[in-house]
Write an enzyme that holds these catalytic residues in place. Structure first.
Site, mmCIF file in Angstrom:
data_model
loop_
_atom_site.group_PDB
_atom_site.id
_atom_site.type_symbol
_atom_site.label_atom_id
_atom_site.label_comp_id
_atom_site.label_asym_id
_atom_site.label_seq_id
_atom_site.Cartn_x
_atom_site.Cartn_y
_atom_site.Cartn_z
ATOM 1 N N GLU A 129 67.555 -21.721 87.891
ATOM 2 C CA GLU A 129 67.512 -22.986 87.508
ATOM 3 C C GLU A 129 68.204 -23.083 85.994
ATOM 4 O O GLU A 129 68.903 -24.057 85.746
ATOM 5 C CB GLU A 129 66.505 -23.825 87.415
ATOM 6 C CG GLU A 129 65.790 -24.266 88.660
ATOM 7 C CD GLU A 129 64.258 -24.455 88.930
ATOM 8 O OE1 GLU A 129 63.514 -24.694 87.635
ATOM 9 O OE2 GLU A 129 63.794 -24.386 89.579
ATOM 10 N N ASP A 178 58.088 -6.532 79.991
ATOM 11 C CA ASP A 178 57.082 -5.387 79.464
ATOM 12 C C ASP A 178 56.032 -5.099 80.662
ATOM 13 O O ASP A 178 55.504 -5.862 81.257
ATOM 14 C CB ASP A 178 56.450 -5.751 78.244
ATOM 15 C CG ASP A 178 55.690 -4.623 77.818
ATOM 16 O OD1 ASP A 178 56.067 -3.567 77.224
ATOM 17 O OD2 ASP A 178 54.339 -4.671 77.669
HETATM 18 C C1 GLC Z 1 55.488 -1.106 77.186
HETATM 19 C C2 GLC Z 1 56.186 -1.114 75.828
HETATM 20 C C3 GLC Z 1 55.251 -0.237 74.972
HETATM 21 C C4 GLC Z 1 53.958 -0.950 74.835
HETATM 22 C C5 GLC Z 1 53.413 -1.015 76.056
HETATM 23 C C6 GLC Z 1 52.271 -2.079 75.998
HETATM 24 O O1 GLC Z 1 55.525 0.029 77.789
HETATM 25 O O2 GLC Z 1 57.404 -0.564 75.940
HETATM 26 O O3 GLC Z 1 55.873 0.091 73.779
HETATM 27 O O4 GLC Z 1 53.217 -0.093 73.934
HETATM 28 O O5 GLC Z 1 54.257 -1.880 77.142
HETATM 29 O O6 GLC Z 1 52.632 -3.312 75.864
#
Ligand code: GLC
Ligand code: MG
Length: 533
Positions: A270, A211
């Protein structure tokens, strides 16, 4: 019992680099399937529907965050990286999901949220309790500032990226105020996430979706963002990730972020040659995206340029060429994506209604013919459109920060069966967490199952046809000239045409392997794509 490889197997069982040509299905946990009747999708719900994914013909699933979380951003605010939120089940349920998927020949990718924690994470609680100057605060980006926020940065969800705490210090949050950003220059932070990676690898996951992969490291002095005269400082909230209106970005895509991924690369290695990671990195150019997938970093990055391309043969061609050119020098496999839980569903983006759906299916057919891997978002195989969620049901944090509709409309629970809501969302479910529209009865998986003209049947055909070719058709794409309105290319034995114009065009000779909609006699109608051999 181990999985027995079979004829129409998702991934060649002996391929460590399975992701290079995989179709990965994104499961948005809250909205996929509910097992316990509380109206919120959960891990046992997913497990119960894995045979559906196997039959659909995908190779892997990516499961959005299911960790303990106060759910201010539906799990992207993680309070504990090594457990499961009771809302979604237990660690035993996660193990069961992974094992069942593996038995079916499906790989499992989990979501890792390293840019920020929840404000309910034990580190943030400790930071608040310990006060200014403490080592606990040094895991986050706390700053003093006498007159307003320490710099001019905006939250992606709208408003300032800083919130002040009781003792007067401010902390940075590029997203919601309940999502404080970690300080990745503090060695405790990378150390913690290395343990988290190992924790999930030990439980058997095959990979990670990272993310906000471009956000972890900020420019050290946290200087003001320079906003040019022609630039809009506050793009539409939540869409500001997409619109990238401002060129100067001291909060994104800093060179030091790549050190993080070099270390993760070793950890994945790993754990096994078949482990992978895919970056969510909203970078400014194909080349900066390619930096995330250099040979010693992550394996893939979502190709948002494909999703952002307007409906025209020229812009699709430009993205194809640009993507392949950017990936080639680093040896990474390209990726393609049209929808996810953050953007407007693609039939709606393409204008909605019958035309929007025809275009969505056509773009999907093209995507699935390209080399590399594709990411599909739950419900797109049912042709779902964006839903106009009533204000009282909206839950996206950007809605609360700005009063703009936000992303709830692509997160409405999946209709499985039956003629009225909640459309079989789960046994005993009365009210899903976002209400479904009244007119979805023809869109349920059950209603589409046996109809050869349905979007579900189209996806199944496309994925089956793709399976035969994905590993053998090669990586080379040769663009063909078929007129200004038609995207045309050859890949190995395949010739692919997409008619972006408004009039039918002649079809070259060849066996039709797949078409995204009905073909008029010898012609390719508007908003239609075809694979020929
Ligand atoms: C990413 C996710 C989104 C979230 C953001 C903050 O873009 O896809 O849904 O709100 O990160 O974590
Ligand atoms: Mg539930």
């Amino acid at each position: 019992m181990g999985h027995m490889p079979g004829l129409n197997d998702p991934i060649p069982a002996d391929r460590d680099d399975w992701w290079r040509h995989a179709v990965v299905y994104q499961v948005y946990v809250r909205s996929f399937a509910d097992s316990d009747g509380d109206g919120v999708g959960d891990l046992p719900g997913i497990t119960s529907r894995l045979p559906y994914l196997r039959e659909l013909g995908v190779d892997a699933l990516w499961v959005t965050p299911f960790y303990p979380s106060p759910q201010h951003d539906h799990g992207y605010d993680v309070a504990d990286y090594r457990d499961v939120d009771p809302l979604f089940g237990s660690l035993a349920d996660a193990d069961e999901l992974i094992a069942t998927a593996h038995d079916l020949g499906l790989r499992v990718v989990v979501d890792l949220v390293p840019n920020h924690t929840s404000n309910e994470h034990e580190w943030f609680r400790a930071a608040l309790a310990a006060g200014p100057g403490s080592p606990e605060r040094a895991r986050y980006l706390f700053r003093d500032s006498a007159d307003g926020p320490p710099n001019n940065w905006s939250s992606v969800f709208g408003g300032p990226a800083w919130t002040q705490v009781e003792d007067g210090q401010w902390y940075l949050h590029l997203f919601d105020s309940t999502q404080p950003d970690l300080d990745w220059r503090n060695p405790e932070v990378p150390a913690m996430f290395e343990d988290v990676l190992r924790f999930w690898l030990d439980r058997g996951v095959d990979g990670f979706r990272v993310d906000v992969a471009h956000g972890l490291v900020k420019e050290e002095l946290l200087r003001d963002q320079v906003v040019g005269e022609d630039e809009v400082p506050d793009a539409t909230p939540a869409q500001s990730m997409v619109e990238r209106a401002i060129r100067d970005e001291p909060m994104w895509d800093q060179p030091e972020v790549h050190d993080v991924y070099r270390s993760w690369h070793q950890i994945l290695d790993e754990a096994g040659a078949d482990k992978m990671a895919v970056a969510e990195a909203w970078t400014q150019t194909p080349d900066s995206m390619a930096a995330f997938v250099r040979p010693d970093e992550l394996d893939q990055a979502f190709n948002f340029a494909w999703l952002l391309a307007p409906w025209s043969a020229a812009s699709f061609a430009e993205v194809v060429t640009g993507t392949l050119a950017a990936m080639e020098p680093v040896g990474a496999s390209p990726t393609w994506v049209l929808s996810n839980h953050d953007v407007v569903r693609h039939p709606t983006r393409y204008g909605g209604g019958a035309r929007g759906l025809a275009r969505a299916r056509a773009a999907t057919a093209v995507m699935l013919a390209l080399p590399g891997s594709s990411y599909v978002y739950q419900g797109e195989e049912l042709g779902l459109e964006q839903v106009d969620v009533a204000p009282e049901h909206r839950q996206d944090p950007s809605w609360f920060r700005t009063g703009e509709p936000g992303r709830d409309g692509c997160r409405v629970p999946i209709p499985w069966s039956g003629s009225k809501a909640p459309y079989g969302f789960g046994p005993g479910t009365e009210q899903p967490w976002i209400p479904q529209p009244d007119d979805w009865s023809a869109l349920t998986a059950e209603a589409q199952d046996a109809d050869p003209g349905s979007t579900l049947s189209f996806y199944r055909r496309a994925l089956a046809a793709r399976r035969e070719l994905a590993w053998t058709a090669g990586e080379t794409v040769e663009l063909l000239d078929a007129g200004a309105d038609v995207l045309a290319f050859r890949r190995g034995p395949l010739t692919v045409l997409l008619n972006c114009g408004s009039a039918p065009v002649a079809l070259p000779d060849g066996e039709v392997l797949l078409s995204s909609g009905p073909l008029g006699d010898g012609k390719l109608p508007a908003d239609t794509a075809v694979w020929l051999r």
